[in-house]
Scaffold this motif. Structure first.
Motif, PDB file in Angstrom:
ATOM      1  N   GLU A 149     -16.743  42.382 -27.489  1.00 16.72           N
ATOM      2  CA  GLU A 149     -17.673  42.707 -28.808  1.00 16.72           C
ATOM      3  C   GLU A 149     -16.309  42.741 -29.830  1.00 16.72           C
ATOM      4  O   GLU A 149     -16.929  42.566 -31.237  1.00 16.72           O
ATOM      5  CB  GLU A 149     -18.131  43.876 -28.085  1.00 16.72           C
ATOM      6  CG  GLU A 149     -19.320  43.955 -27.347  1.00 16.72           C
ATOM      7  CD  GLU A 149     -18.789  43.804 -25.797  1.00 16.72           C
ATOM      8  OE1 GLU A 149     -19.925  43.430 -24.927  1.00 16.72           O
ATOM      9  OE2 GLU A 149     -17.598  44.002 -25.846  1.00 16.72           O
ATOM     10  N   LEU A 152     -16.824  40.134 -32.593  1.00 19.63           N
ATOM     11  CA  LEU A 152     -18.095  40.059 -33.475  1.00 19.63           C
ATOM     12  C   LEU A 152     -18.165  40.961 -34.303  1.00 19.63           C
ATOM     13  O   LEU A 152     -18.807  40.284 -35.791  1.00 19.63           O
ATOM     14  CB  LEU A 152     -19.019  40.804 -32.761  1.00 19.63           C
ATOM     15  CG  LEU A 152     -19.983  40.620 -30.970  1.00 19.63           C
ATOM     16  CD1 LEU A 152     -21.263  41.669 -31.221  1.00 19.63           C
ATOM     17  CD2 LEU A 152     -20.691  38.683 -31.358  1.00 19.63           C
ATOM     18  N   PHE A 213     -24.226  33.636 -31.299  1.00 20.99           N
ATOM     19  CA  PHE A 213     -25.313  35.093 -31.528  1.00 20.99           C
ATOM     20  C   PHE A 213     -25.909  34.656 -32.567  1.00 20.99           C
ATOM     21  O   PHE A 213     -25.738  33.460 -33.811  1.00 20.99           O
ATOM     22  CB  PHE A 213     -23.515  35.951 -31.734  1.00 20.99           C
ATOM     23  CG  PHE A 213     -24.343  37.199 -32.760  1.00 20.99           C
ATOM     24  CD1 PHE A 213     -24.386  38.266 -31.684  1.00 20.99           C
ATOM     25  CD2 PHE A 213     -24.338  36.793 -33.727  1.00 20.99           C
ATOM     26  CE1 PHE A 213     -25.130  39.301 -32.252  1.00 20.99           C
ATOM     27  CE2 PHE A 213     -25.070  38.567 -34.391  1.00 20.99           C
ATOM     28  CZ  PHE A 213     -25.237  39.763 -33.379  1.00 20.99           C
ATOM     29  N   LEU A 230     -27.155  38.138 -27.861  1.00 23.60           N
ATOM     30  CA  LEU A 230     -25.235  37.553 -27.400  1.00 23.60           C
ATOM     31  C   LEU A 230     -25.914  36.370 -26.316  1.00 23.60           C
ATOM     32  O   LEU A 230     -25.589  37.467 -24.834  1.00 23.60           O
ATOM     33  CB  LEU A 230     -23.744  38.233 -27.111  1.00 23.60           C
ATOM     34  CG  LEU A 230     -23.181  38.330 -26.751  1.00 23.60           C
ATOM     35  CD1 LEU A 230     -22.802  37.311 -28.317  1.00 23.60           C
ATOM     36  CD2 LEU A 230     -22.452  39.791 -26.943  1.00 23.60           C
TER      37      LEU A 230
END
Length: 868
Positions: A149, A152, A213, A230
C-alpha cells in the motif's frame, strides 16, 4: 495399437514401420532448445513489466519481469514472428531467428488505443480506468508499514495513519475497496480497532509482477464495491532469483526458480515484522510486542510443455500477534487560553492475534485469441481480541504565563477518575469460492468479449463481549440513583453499576452469493486518423441472506485525437499525445459481515446493498519537458450514493449502524503528474480536491432552551431547566472520509556523477477529517481533526557485489548481477505529531474534554537489501 511410453500409434505390425516410429520419437526427444531473449520498453525507454511475448505458430509464451526482460524458449530453429503486447500500447510483431545460445531482440511499444489480444484484457493504462503502479520501488519506499500500500501514494488515495494499510478513495471507506491477488479477492482482519494491531497486509511486495489500480469507473469484471480496485499479479519466474531485506523493523526473504524442463515454477516469500521500535514513540509508554509473520507460495505447472493449459496454486499462512502492557501516558493539549495535561497510569494488558490461511487452485488455458480460467479458493481467519485495561487519570490545568517559573507545570486538577476497559472477542470466518471466467477476441471486428460466473459461500461465527466502566472522582458515570438517607430499606433505590458501550452477543451467519458479468470492448479509427475505444458491460449479484439481486451497466469510452503541434526541425509533423476518457455505471455493494453488525453487535436480517452511481471524465497528456518524458492526468468525478449504511470511525475501526438510512454524494478533482523530474529517474506528484457528504433520514434532534431563551449545553449552562424546544434536521453532513484537500509526492533523485547514491522522499498532506463525541449521534460529527502531515525520507547507496552465473539446460551460461543497497531511513522527518482520534474525558457535570491520541514520532531505520 502400439503403445510407446506416453504415446500410442495405430499402425500395422511391421518391423520397418515400428523402427521408423521409434526413430522419429527418439529424434524428437533429443531436439535442442532455442532461445530468444531481450527487453520490452515504452517510448521513453521505461521497462514494461508484465508484457506478453507470443511467437506465432508456436505453443510457447513468455511474460516480461519487473525490468521488462524476457526469455522465450523455442523448439524450432527457423525464422519466427514474435508478437509483443501490453495493455494501453499498440502491439508489435518482429521476426528473428532463434539460436541455441540465444538471440537478443529488444522491442519498444508505442502507447495508443489498442486491444491486447494476447492477454485478452481491455484495461489500458491510458485508455481505460486502470492506472498502472510501478512495483519496482517498493523496497526503497521509506515507510513504517512496509507493505504494498506504500506504492499507492502514486494514486489518488488518502491515508489517515502510517500504522495501517487501510486507505480511502474519493470519499469511501476502506471497506468500499476491492483487493485482488491473481484474480482472487482477499480480505483484511475483521476485529482490528487500531493501526498498531493490524500488521502486514496480504500482498507480498517482493513477489509482485504488476499492480493496477482504479479509483472508480472500473469494468464489470471487477466485483461489487463502491470505490476502488487494487489488482495485483504475482510474478511468474523466468529463472532463478530472489531478494532478501533486513532492517530494524524485521526482514523478508523471497526466492523463485524454474524447473530444468520449464514446466514448473515457484515464487515463495517469507516476511517477519516487529514494529515495537516505532510504537515506542507513542504517548502511551509500555511494553509493545507486535510480531507479524507470513509465508506465501505461488506455483505454476505446465502439464503439456509450453501448451495452452497451465495449473496455478497460491497459498499463504499468516499470524499477526499484538501484545501490549501499558504503563503510563502523558499528553498536553490546548491553547494559551486553556492548557491541559492528561496523565494516565495503567494496569493490565492487551493481547490480539489473527491467524489467516488462504489457498487457491486455478487452471488456465490461453491461446492467441482466447483465455479460459477456472479458480477454486478457500479463505479462513481465526481472530481473538482480549484486554483488561485499568487506568487512573488526572486532568490538570497548566500554568499559561510564559513569565512564570512554573510555566507549563500543573497548577490544579480539573478532573480525577478511573476507567476499566474489558473485551473477550472471538471471530472465525470461512469463505469458499468457485469461479470460471473467459475471454475471446474477434480480430476482424476488433472486439474483445469477456465473461465470468462466480459462486461464493460465507460462514462467520462471532462472539462479542466488551464493555467500559467509567468512575469520575468516585462518581460512576452514568450515575445510578443515590440511596443515602433512606430509613426504610424497601424504599431505598436498587444500586446498579451501569456500564458504557456494552456489546455482548453471539452471531452465526451463513450465506451464499452468485455473481456474473459480461462485457465487450471494441475500437476503431475516424476518418481524420483519431482513434477511439469503447467498453460496455453489465454485472449481476444475488445474495441468499436477504434474497436481493442487484446489478447494472458499466461503461468506458476513450478518444485519442490527431492534433498537430507543428513540425520538428526536419519538417515532420509532431502530434499532440492526449487521450480523453469518460466512464461510469452502477456500482452496488452488498454488505459483508462488518456492515451487517450494528453498534450493539446484532445482525440486521433486513440489511440491503449500498449503491453508487459513478460518472468520471478525464484526460491524460504525454509530453516532453527539457527532453524528459512526463504524463499529466486529470479526472473530474461525481458519485451519487443511495441506501448507504452510516458508520462511526474509532481509530481505524469502523462501527456500522447496520441500517440503509442514508443517501450521499461525492464530488472532486484529481490531478496527477509523473515523469523524469531528474533525468532517467521517475517521480510522482498528486493533488486532490474532494467533498463527500451524506444525509441520514432519521437523525432529527431537538434543541432545548431555558426560561431565558438560551440554548442548554450540558455541563456549561447555569440554568439547565428546559422550557422550550426546536426540532432540527441536520441535512447533509460530512462523511467520515471527507478530506477536502490532499496531496502526495514520491520523489526520487540521484547524486550527479555518482548515481549509486539515491534519495527517495515520500510526502503526504491531507486536511482534517470529521469527528465528534462518542455518543453515536452522526449529526454531531462535524468537528475537524488537525491536518495529517507526513514526510519520510530514505538515503541509499547501491551495492554491486559481482555477477553470479547459472548453467541452463541448453548449455548456455546466463550471468545475472548480484546487487543490493543499504539505506538510512528517517520516518516522520519533520517530527509532526499527527492526531488519529481522541480520548474523551467526562467529569461529573457532564462536560467532556477531547484529548488527542497522537501517532508515531520521528524514528531512524537502517535497511539492507540484496537481490540475486
Amino acid at each position: 495399437m502400439q503403445h510407446i511410453g506416453p504415446f500410442s500409434v495405430e499402425c500395422p505390425v511391421r518391423p520397418l514401420g515400428l523402427l521408423a516410429v521409434l526413430l522419429l520419437l527418439s529424434l524428437s526427444g533429443l531436439a535442442q532448445t532455442y532461445r530468444v531473449f531481450g527487453r520490452v520498453t515504452d517510448g521513453a525507454g521505461q521497462p514494461l513489466p508484465g508484457a506478453t511475448v507470443l511467437p506465432q505458430g508456436s505453443r510457447s509464451a513468455a511474460v516480461t519481469d519487473a525490468d521488462g526482460r524476457y526469455d522465450l524458449p523455442l523448439r524450432d530453429p527457423g525464422e519466427v514472428a514474435i508478437r509483443f503486447t501490453f495493455i494501453g500500447f499498440d502491439p508489435v510483431t518482429r521476426k528473428t531467428v532463434p539460436t541455441p545460445e540465444g538471440t537478443r531482440l529488444d522491442v519498444r511499444l508505442r502507447a495508443g488505443v489498442a486491444l491486447n489480444q494476447a492477454e485478452v484484457e481491455a484495461d489500458g493504462t491510458r485508455t481505460g480506468p486502470i492506472q498502472r503502479i510501478d512495483p519496482r520501488v517498493a523496497s526503497r519506499v521509506p515507510s513504517v508499514r512496509g507493505t504494498v500500500e506504500d506504492l499507492l501514494i502514486q494514486a489518488p488515495v488518502n491515508f489517515t495513519s502510517e500504522l495501517s494499510s487501510a486507505y480511502n478513495v474519493r470519499g469511501g471507506s476502506f471497506d468500499e475497496n476491492l483487493v485482488y491477488v491473481n484474480g482472487i479477492e482477499v480480505y483484511r482482519p475483521f476485529l482490528v480497532r487500531a493501526g498498531q494491531q493490524e500488521g502486514l497486509s496480504f500482498p507480498n511486495p517482493d513477489m509482485i509482477q504488476s499492480i493496477r489500480f482504479s479509483a472508480g469507473g472500473f469494468e464489470a469484471k471487477y466485483g461489487d464495491r463502491m470505490s476502488s480496485v487494487l489488482d495485483i499479479q504475482y510474478r511468474r519466474p523466468q529463472g532463478f532469483g530472489g531478494r532478501a531485506t533486513a532492517s530494524l523493523l524485521g526482514g523478508q526473504f523471497q526466492v523463485e526458480d524454474v524447473s530444468e524442463d520449464g514446466r514448473w515454477t515457484y515464487n515463495m516469500g517469507l516476511r517477519y515484522r516487529n514494529n515495537g521500535y516505532v510504537l515506542g514513540s507513542l504517548d502511551e509508554s509500555g511494553e509493545y510486542r507486535p510480531v507479524y509473520t507470513d509465508l506465501q507460495g505461488y506455483i505454476t505447472y505446465d502439464p503439456d510443455g509450453y501448451g495452452p493449459w497451465e495449473i496455478q496454486a497460491l497459498a499463504t499462512a499468516a499470524q499477526n500477534q499484538y501484545r501490549f502492557i501499558p504503563q503510563t501516558r502523558e499528553t498536553n493539549v490546548g491553547t494559551i487560553n486553556e492548557a491541559l495535561r492528561l496523565t494516565v497510569y495503567f494496569d493490565g494488558q492487551e493481547v490480539t492475534q489473527y491467524r489467516t490461511g488462504f489457498g487457491a487452485l486455478a487452471a488456465d488455458r490461453v491461446t492467441p485469441t482466447s483465455r479460459v480460467r477456472f479458480i477454486a479458493s478457500a479463505f479462513r481467519t481465526d481472530e481473538e481480541e482480549t484486554f483488561d485495561i485499568l487506568g487512573g487519570y488526572f486532568l490538570s490545568q497548566l500554568e499559561r504565563d510564559p513569565g512564570s517559573d512554573a510555566f507549563g507545570e500543573a497548577l490544579g486538577l480539573q478532573g480525577v477518575g478511573y476507567f476499566l476497559n474489558h473485551a473477550r472477542n472471538d471471530l472465525q470466518a470461512t469463505v469458499l469460492t468457485g469461479s470460471a471466467r473467459g475471454s475471446f477476441t474477434r480480430a476482424k471486428e476488433a472486439h474483445l468479449i469477456e465473461w465470468g460466473v462466480q459462486a461464493r459461500h460465507e460462514i462467520i461465527d462471532d462472539a462479542l463481549n466488551e464493555w467500559e466502566l467509567v468512575d469520575s472522582a468516585g462518581y460512576i458515570v452514568p450515575h445510578p440513583p443515590d440511596n443515602i438517607g433512606y430509613t426504610d430499606d424497601d424504599d431505598r433505590p436498587f444500586q446498579q453499576i451501569l456500564l458504557q458501550d456494552v456489546v455482548r452477543t453471539e452471531n452465526r451467519t451463513a450465506s451464499s452469493r452468485l455473481m456474473a458479468y459480461l462485457q465487450d470492448t471494441w475500437k476503431g479509427t475516424w476518418t481524420d486518423g483519431s482513434e477511439w475505444e469503447l467498453h460496455a458491460g453489465a454485472r449481476l449479484h444475488h445474495w441468499t441472506f436477504n434474497g436481493q439481486t442487484v446489478g447494472g451497466p458499466r461503461f468506458h469510452a476513450a478518444w485519442k485525437p490527431k492534433w498537430s503541434m507543428g513540425t520538428d526541425s526536419l519538417g515532420n509533423k509532431v502530434m499532440r499525445d492526449v487521450v480523453f476518457n469518460l466512464s461510469g455505471g452502477w456500482y452496488w455493494q452488498p454488505p459483508f459481515y462488518r456492515e451487517m453488525r450494528d453498534l450493539s453487535g446484532q445482525v440486521n436480517p433486513n440489511i440491503e446493498a449500498q449503491r453508487a452511481l459513478h460518472l468520471i471524465g478525464g484526460a491524460n497528456y504525454r509530453f516532453d519537458w527539457q527532453g524528459r518524458p512526463f504524463l499529466l492526468n486529470a479526472e473530474l468525478y461525481h458519485k451519487d450514493m443511495a441506501s448507504l449504511i452510516p458508520y462511526e470511525v474509532e481509530n481505524v475501526r469502523l462501527r456500522y449502524y447496520a441500517d440503509n438510512n442514508a443517501v450521499g454524494r461525492a464530488t472532486g478533482l484529481d490531478l496527477m503528474l509523473n515523469g523524469e523530474f531528474i533525468d532517467g529517474v521517475q517521480s510522482w506528484m498528486r493533488m486532490s480536491f474532494l467533498r463527500a457528504q451524506e444525509d441520514l433520514t432519521d437523525d432529527g434532534y431537538y434543541d432545548y432552551y431555558n426560561e431565558a431563551g438560551e440554548l442548554i449545553i450540558p455541563g456549561y449552562s447555569f440554568d439547565p431547566v428546559a422550557t422550550d424546544s426546536t426540532l432540527v434536521q441536520p441535512g447533509f453532513i460530512p462523511r467520515p472520509t471527507d478530506q477536502r484537500f490532499s496531496m502526495s509526492m514520491l520523489f526520487q533523485d540521484e547524486m550527479p556523477g555518482a548515481p549509486e547514491y539515491k534519495v527517495l522522499l515520500s510526502l503526504f498532506y491531507g486536511t482534517g477529517l470529521p469527528f465528534g463525541p462518542p455518543d453515536f449521534e452522526r449529526y454531531k460529527d462535524t468537528l475537524r481533526l488537525p491536518a495529517y502531515r507526513r514526510v519520510d525520507i530514505g538515503f541509499s547507496r547501491d551495492l554491486f557485489l559481482g555477477d553470479r552465473g547459472r548453467l541452463k539446460k541448453d548449455g548456455s551460461d546466463r550471468t545475472k548481477p548480484l546487487e543490493g543497497f543499504v539505506a538510512l531511513e528517517v520516518f516522520n522527518l519533520l517530527g509532526i505529531r499527527n492526531t488519529i482520534n481522541h480520548t474523551w474525558i467526562q467529569d461529573v457535570t457532564g462536560r467532556r474534554y477531547a484529548i488527542p491520541n497522537y501517532l508515531t514520532s520521528r524514528r531512524i531505520n537502517l535497511k539492507f537489501a540484496l537481490r540475486f
